[in-house]
Each structure stands twice: as structure tokens, then as C-alpha cells.
Design an enzyme around this catalytic site. Structure first.
Site: not given
Length: 262
Positions: A2-3, A59, A249
Site C-alpha cells: 500500500p502506497e 502512508k 527495492r
């Protein structure tokens, strides 16, 4: 993961289902998602309280009531879902908030990397969020440029650093940099004023439709629509996309649309 757009979607779920409703019962099915508060403390603080207008910063979702505030962070797999009285409880439903109309809000999280915090007042809220930078959706151009000029690291790691800018994750950072024509390994402090302005413009142009969609949409015209293809090509120029890892990432960029800045 979730961003910001996903969490804004959770905020809307909370507002539409729970704003003005009284919390009749709090069921904690897994204490592993609670931070700084136990099951009894959470129940005592929230049962009988009425949900107010929820807020979001980056967030983080702030579930405000007429008393304490619950702060929710969704980690990599968290969700906030509405449920009816007869809906079966899922294995990963960790905390259930039953409202005075019988409906529920459920915090669901498979991996339990983050969770819920309880803030008794605004000072507690400020303390929990003190290390966050400005919200990526509302940051002004001046604040954005000031934050990036002070950083020595690469653009990708700078944009995903929540202490610099709150709300961006892996997909959004790659998408914004691709749109702005900037390589992810450029040093943030080396950007020209024109590049900083362009990056801020593309930040807004990426976030606004993503917020409307409630996610980072994998549209054919977006980088996110192609990054997971077996042989990904740039949707703008057709060049084969490059892959690497930055800060742990997976990072994707187009060598033609995002050339070296030297």
C-alpha cells in the site's frame, strides 16, 4: 505494498462507513499488530467512542474519534475493509471494529509488518508522526525543492525515504521519475532548478489519478503497466526497460527517456 493512493482509499472507506458511528466492540484477534497498547487498553479507549473525520499523512491513516486516535500503517500487505454482520471472518483479519449499525471495519494483514498505534491526544499523534516529511500529495513546490536539495543520496531512495517525503513507495517513485525523465540513480542534490520543478509537476500528475483510482494503476500508458512484463518495453518509446535494485527495492527505468544527467 500500500502506497499513498491505497491509504487514501482506506481513508475514504473509513469516512463512508464509520464517520459519525459509535464503536460498540473492538475484537483483537492477533495482538501482534498492536504497538504500545494491549487488547484491554484498546477496548477501553475506543468502545463507546464515535468516529470523526479520518485523516491521512503519507502512508499513515488517522482514525480519529471524539477521544483518542488510532493510527494505522499497512506495511506491505495491510488492508482496511468494510464487512457486514454476517460476513465470515478471514484468517488474516487481525482487528475488528463493530459499529452501532452492525457493520464492521476490519484491519487485515497477512505479514503483520506494521499495525495499529493508539494516540490519546494530538501531542501523541505529533510524536508518532514526528519523523515524517511533508505529505507527497500536498507538499508545496518550495518545500519539495528544499527537501531534495538537502539530500546526498540517489533520487529513488530519496523519494521513498518517508522522512523526506511521506507517501511514496516503489511503484510511485519509478513512475514519477520516468515521467520526469530522470534516472533513479541521479543524486537528488545535483538536480537543476528546472529538473526539480519538472519532478514536482510530475509528482502531482502521477498522484492525482492514482488517488482517484485508489491504487497505482497498471495502465498501458504508465510504466507500472509494463514493469512486470516478461520483456518489458517503455510505453513511450519502446526501448527495453532496465532493471536494478536500489536500497533493496526493484527499480525499473528507461535508458532512453531517462538518460544520464551528466
Amino acid at each position: 505494498m500500500p502506497e499513498l493512493p491505497d491509504v487514501e482509499g482506506f481513508r475514504r472507506v473509513l469516512a463512508s462507513c464509520a464517520k459519525g458511528r459509535v464503536v460498540r466492540r473492538v475484537d483483537v484477534r492477533d495482538t501482534g499488530v498492536l504497538h504500545g497498547v494491549g487488547t484491554r487498553g484498546l477496548r477501553d479507549a475506543l468502545e463507546g467512542r464515535r468516529f470523526a473525520e479520518p485523516e491521512r499523512h503519507g502512508k499513515w491513516l488517522l482514525a480519529r474519534t471524539d477521544g483518542p486516535t488510532v493510527l494505522l500503517h499497512f506495511g506491505m500487505t495491510g488492508l482496511l475493509l468494510p464487512a457486514g454482520p454476517g460476513d465470515a471472518v478471514e484468517a488474516h483479519d487481525r482487528v475488528l471494529f463493530t459499529l452501532d449499525d452492525g457493520r464492521q471495519l476490519r484491519y487485515r494483514d497477512q505479514r503483520k509488518l506494521r499495525g495499529l498505534w493508539l494516540a490519546h491526544d494530538d501531542l501523541d499523534v505529533d510524536r508518532l508522526l514526528a519523523r515524517l516529511g511533508p505529505d507527497a500529495l500536498t507538499v508545496t513546490r518550495d518545500d519539495f525543492e528544499t527537501a531534495l536539495r538537502a539530500r546526498r543520496g540517489a533520487l529513488k531512495t530519496t523519494l521513498t525515504d518517508q522522512s523526506v517525503l511521506a507517501g511514496l513507495g516503489n511503484l510511485l517513485a519509478d513512475e514519477i521519475l520516468w515521467r520526469a525523465g530522470l534516472r533513479p540513480d541521479r543524486r537528488a542534490r545535483d538536480l537543476t532548478p528546472a529538473e526539480l520543478r519538472r519532478l514536482h509537476v510530475q509528482l502531482g500528475r502521477t498522484l492525482r489519478p492514482a488517488v482517484t483510482a485508489g491504487r497505482v494503476p497498471p495502465r498501458p500508458s504508465w510504466l507500472t503497466g509494463h514493469r512486470d512484463d516478461p520483456d518489458p518495453a517503455c510505453p513511450r518509446c519502446g526501448t527495453h526497460l532496465r532493471r536494478t535494485r536500489m536500497g533493496g527495492r526493484g527499480t525499473v527505468w528507461c535508458p532512453r527517456c531517462q538518460p544520464d544527467g551528466d
